[in-house]
Design an enzyme around this catalytic site. Structure first.
Site, PDB file in Angstrom:
ATOM      1  N   ASN A  10       1.030   3.524  12.378  1.00  8.57           N
ATOM      2  CA  ASN A  10       0.074   2.741  11.607  1.00  8.57           C
ATOM      3  C   ASN A  10       0.029   1.346  12.231  1.00  8.57           C
ATOM      4  O   ASN A  10       0.938   0.547  12.027  1.00  8.57           O
ATOM      5  CB  ASN A  10       0.559   2.669  10.142  1.00  8.57           C
ATOM      6  CG  ASN A  10      -0.285   1.731   9.300  1.00  8.57           C
ATOM      7  OD1 ASN A  10      -1.374   1.338   9.699  1.00  8.57           O
ATOM      8  ND2 ASN A  10       0.227   1.381   8.124  1.00  8.57           N
ATOM      9  N   TRP A  11      -1.011   1.101  13.012  1.00  8.45           N
ATOM     10  CA  TRP A  11      -1.090  -0.186  13.715  1.00  8.45           C
ATOM     11  C   TRP A  11      -1.463  -1.349  12.781  1.00  8.45           C
ATOM     12  O   TRP A  11      -1.371  -2.508  13.161  1.00  8.45           O
ATOM     13  CB  TRP A  11      -2.129  -0.112  14.841  1.00  8.45           C
ATOM     14  CG  TRP A  11      -1.676   0.650  16.043  1.00  8.45           C
ATOM     15  CD1 TRP A  11      -0.542   1.404  16.176  1.00  8.45           C
ATOM     16  CD2 TRP A  11      -2.353   0.731  17.306  1.00  8.45           C
ATOM     17  NE1 TRP A  11      -0.476   1.955  17.431  1.00  8.45           N
ATOM     18  CE2 TRP A  11      -1.582   1.558  18.146  1.00  8.45           C
ATOM     19  CE3 TRP A  11      -3.551   0.209  17.800  1.00  8.45           C
ATOM     20  CZ2 TRP A  11      -1.953   1.849  19.454  1.00  8.45           C
ATOM     21  CZ3 TRP A  11      -3.922   0.506  19.092  1.00  8.45           C
ATOM     22  CH2 TRP A  11      -3.127   1.323  19.922  1.00  8.45           C
ATOM     23  N   LYS A  12      -1.959  -1.021  11.610  1.00  4.30           N
ATOM     24  CA  LYS A  12      -2.435  -2.059  10.667  1.00  4.30           C
ATOM     25  C   LYS A  12      -3.497  -2.912  11.351  1.00  4.30           C
ATOM     26  O   LYS A  12      -4.234  -2.404  12.202  1.00  4.30           O
ATOM     27  CB  LYS A  12      -1.257  -2.890  10.142  1.00  4.30           C
ATOM     28  CG  LYS A  12      -0.126  -2.003   9.631  1.00  4.30           C
ATOM     29  CD  LYS A  12       0.943  -2.738   8.909  1.00  4.30           C
ATOM     30  CE  LYS A  12       2.016  -1.748   8.474  1.00  4.30           C
ATOM     31  NZ  LYS A  12       3.023  -2.334   7.628  1.00  4.30           N
ATOM     32  N   HIS A  95      -1.825   2.941   1.019  1.00  2.00           N
ATOM     33  CA  HIS A  95      -0.768   2.117   1.614  1.00  2.00           C
ATOM     34  C   HIS A  95      -0.480   0.930   0.687  1.00  2.00           C
ATOM     35  O   HIS A  95      -1.396   0.378   0.075  1.00  2.00           O
ATOM     36  CB  HIS A  95      -1.184   1.625   3.008  1.00  2.00           C
ATOM     37  CG  HIS A  95      -0.032   1.028   3.751  1.00  2.00           C
ATOM     38  ND1 HIS A  95       0.399  -0.253   3.515  1.00  2.00           N
ATOM     39  CD2 HIS A  95       0.806   1.544   4.677  1.00  2.00           C
ATOM     40  CE1 HIS A  95       1.454  -0.498   4.280  1.00  2.00           C
ATOM     41  NE2 HIS A  95       1.713   0.581   4.997  1.00  2.00           N
ATOM     42  N   GLU A  97       0.038  -2.064   1.214  1.00  2.00           N
ATOM     43  CA  GLU A  97      -0.702  -3.311   1.497  1.00  2.00           C
ATOM     44  C   GLU A  97      -2.100  -3.260   0.889  1.00  2.00           C
ATOM     45  O   GLU A  97      -2.639  -4.280   0.472  1.00  2.00           O
ATOM     46  CB  GLU A  97      -0.753  -3.537   3.022  1.00  2.00           C
ATOM     47  CG  GLU A  97       0.597  -4.030   3.535  1.00  2.00           C
ATOM     48  CD  GLU A  97       0.963  -3.572   4.941  1.00  2.00           C
ATOM     49  OE1 GLU A  97       0.064  -3.171   5.699  1.00  2.00           O
ATOM     50  OE2 GLU A  97       2.168  -3.598   5.266  1.00  2.00           O
ATOM     51  N   GLU A 162       7.306   5.105   1.245  1.00  2.00           N
ATOM     52  CA  GLU A 162       7.542   3.820   1.904  1.00  2.00           C
ATOM     53  C   GLU A 162       7.976   2.783   0.859  1.00  2.00           C
ATOM     54  O   GLU A 162       7.125   2.217   0.159  1.00  2.00           O
ATOM     55  CB  GLU A 162       6.252   3.322   2.563  1.00  2.00           C
ATOM     56  CG  GLU A 162       5.713   4.217   3.642  1.00  2.00           C
ATOM     57  CD  GLU A 162       4.828   3.439   4.622  1.00  2.00           C
ATOM     58  OE1 GLU A 162       5.121   3.485   5.820  1.00  2.00           O
ATOM     59  OE2 GLU A 162       3.871   2.774   4.180  1.00  2.00           O
ATOM     60  N   GLY A 168       8.376  -3.711   7.244  1.00  2.00           N
ATOM     61  CA  GLY A 168       8.362  -4.904   8.094  1.00  2.00           C
ATOM     62  C   GLY A 168       9.518  -5.857   7.870  1.00  2.00           C
ATOM     63  O   GLY A 168       9.483  -6.997   8.320  1.00  2.00           O
ATOM     64  N   SER A 208      10.365   0.071   8.306  1.00  2.00           N
ATOM     65  CA  SER A 208      11.341  -0.401   9.297  1.00  2.00           C
ATOM     66  C   SER A 208      11.991   0.717  10.107  1.00  2.00           C
ATOM     67  O   SER A 208      13.168   0.623  10.477  1.00  2.00           O
ATOM     68  CB  SER A 208      12.412  -1.281   8.639  1.00  2.00           C
ATOM     69  OG  SER A 208      11.818  -2.480   8.174  1.00  2.00           O
ATOM     70  N   GLY A 229       5.170   1.425  11.449  1.00  2.00           N
ATOM     71  CA  GLY A 229       4.295   0.262  11.627  1.00  2.00           C
ATOM     72  C   GLY A 229       4.658  -0.488  12.892  1.00  2.00           C
ATOM     73  O   GLY A 229       4.268  -0.121  14.003  1.00  2.00           O
ATOM     74  N   GLY A 230       5.433  -1.561  12.746  1.00  2.00           N
ATOM     75  CA  GLY A 230       5.775  -2.469  13.843  1.00  2.00           C
ATOM     76  C   GLY A 230       6.193  -1.778  15.135  1.00  2.00           C
ATOM     77  O   GLY A 230       5.701  -2.110  16.224  1.00  2.00           O
TER      78      GLY A 230
HETATM   79  P1  PGA Z   1       6.975  -0.953   9.377  1.00  2.00           P
HETATM   80  O1  PGA Z   1       5.666  -0.498   8.548  1.00  2.00           O
HETATM   81  O2  PGA Z   1       7.387   0.230  10.208  1.00  2.00           O
HETATM   82  O3  PGA Z   1       6.510  -2.117  10.202  1.00  2.00           O
HETATM   83  O4  PGA Z   1       7.999  -1.325   8.383  1.00  2.00           O
HETATM   84  C1  PGA Z   1       5.539   0.788   8.028  1.00  2.00           C
HETATM   85  C2  PGA Z   1       4.251   0.917   7.262  1.00  2.00           C
HETATM   86  O5  PGA Z   1       3.850  -0.025   6.558  1.00  2.00           O
HETATM   87  O6  PGA Z   1       3.573   1.962   7.340  1.00  2.00           O
END
Ligand code: PGA
Length: 246
Positions: A10-12, A95, A97, A162, A168, A208, A229-230
């Site tokens: 997930n590149w966001k 998600h 966010e 999650e 993050g 993470s 994500g990251g």
């Molecule tokens: P992260 O994000 O791996 O950067 O913690 C995961 C996500 O929000 O899907």
């Protein structure tokens, strides 16, 4: 029933046109790796999707969101049928966010899941508690699972657990906790859709995940993959995660 394992990026709202090189490099890695144990999906921002899809067949692609209606006067929104029409196979829905910043809630998420599946997309439905909700985690997860519509094709549903406080932050629950929570999620699902059907649904962990902790998380018996994500923004890190299944 054997569940499918997924490693999903997930590149966001990150990357640029040049990030296509991450996709090239991950595709190349998959071609050469001996550890092809999971289906790899990348969800880049919308503007890069079409080019990414043309780049490789080794990776599947998904949107990070879709609108809950089929079309209309919704400036800035993207429909499930648009994603499908360019070759997307997946979409992330719910998600944390989007729940936080776009105030997406049960009813809207229910419609999003429905329309995505109607358009033949696989839904990666995210659930997870905030730090302040750890003590009432079960109730929160149960409520979030209530967004799953009745009478959908469950083969199109993937759950991503999650914990919001792990996203993050570099913090994760312990591997024991992750395994137990995933087991609880499957029990909640089985109460909703029946035991047999619940056994077939992949439950991924997200929050993470990185090359250093991936093997210990991804090989837990209740974990069917990761939403990353990251660490998905660097091809070498994401490739190491892809290789972490034993
Ligand atoms: P992260 O994000 O791996 O950067 O913690 C995961 C996500 O929000 O899907």
């Amino acid at each position: 029933m054997k569940r499918v394992k997924y490693t999903i990026a997930n590149w966001k709202m990150n990357g640029s046109k040049k990030s296509i090189k991450i996709i090239k490099s991950v595709a190349n890695h998959i071609k050469n790796t001996s550890h092809k144990k999971s289906t790899v999906v990348i969800c880049p921002p919308f503007p890069f999707l079409a080019e990414a899809i043309k780049e490789t067949k080794k990776i599947s692609f998904g949107g990070q969101n879709c609108h809950h209606l089929s079309d209309g006067a919704f400036t800035g929104s993207i429909s499930a049928s648009m994603l499908k029409s360019i070759g997307c196979k997946y979409v992330i829905i719910g998600h944390s966010e989007r729940r936080e910043y776009q105030k997406e809630q049960t009813e809207e998420l229910n419609l999003k899941i429905k329309i995505a599946i109607k358009n033949n997309l696989k839904v990666i439905y995210c659930i997870g508690e905030k730090l302040s909700q750890i003590k009432i985690r079960n109730k929160i997860l149960k409520n979030q699972l209530n967004s799953i519509p009745k009478q959908i094709n469950l083969k199109k549903l993937i759950i991503a657990y999650e914990p919001v406080w792990a996203i993050g932050t570099g913090r994760t629950p312990t591997t024991n906790e992750i395994n137990n929570i995933h087991q609880k999620i499957r029990i909640l699902l089985s109460k909703k859709i029946g035991r047999t059907k619940s056994q077939g649904i992949s439950i991924l962990y997200g929050g993470s995940v990185n090359p250093a902790n991936a093997a210990s998380i991804l090989n837990l018996n209740q974990v069917d993959g990761a939403l990353v994500g990251g660490a998905s923004l660097k091809s070498s890190d994401f490739s190491k995660i892809i290789d972490s299944y034993s």
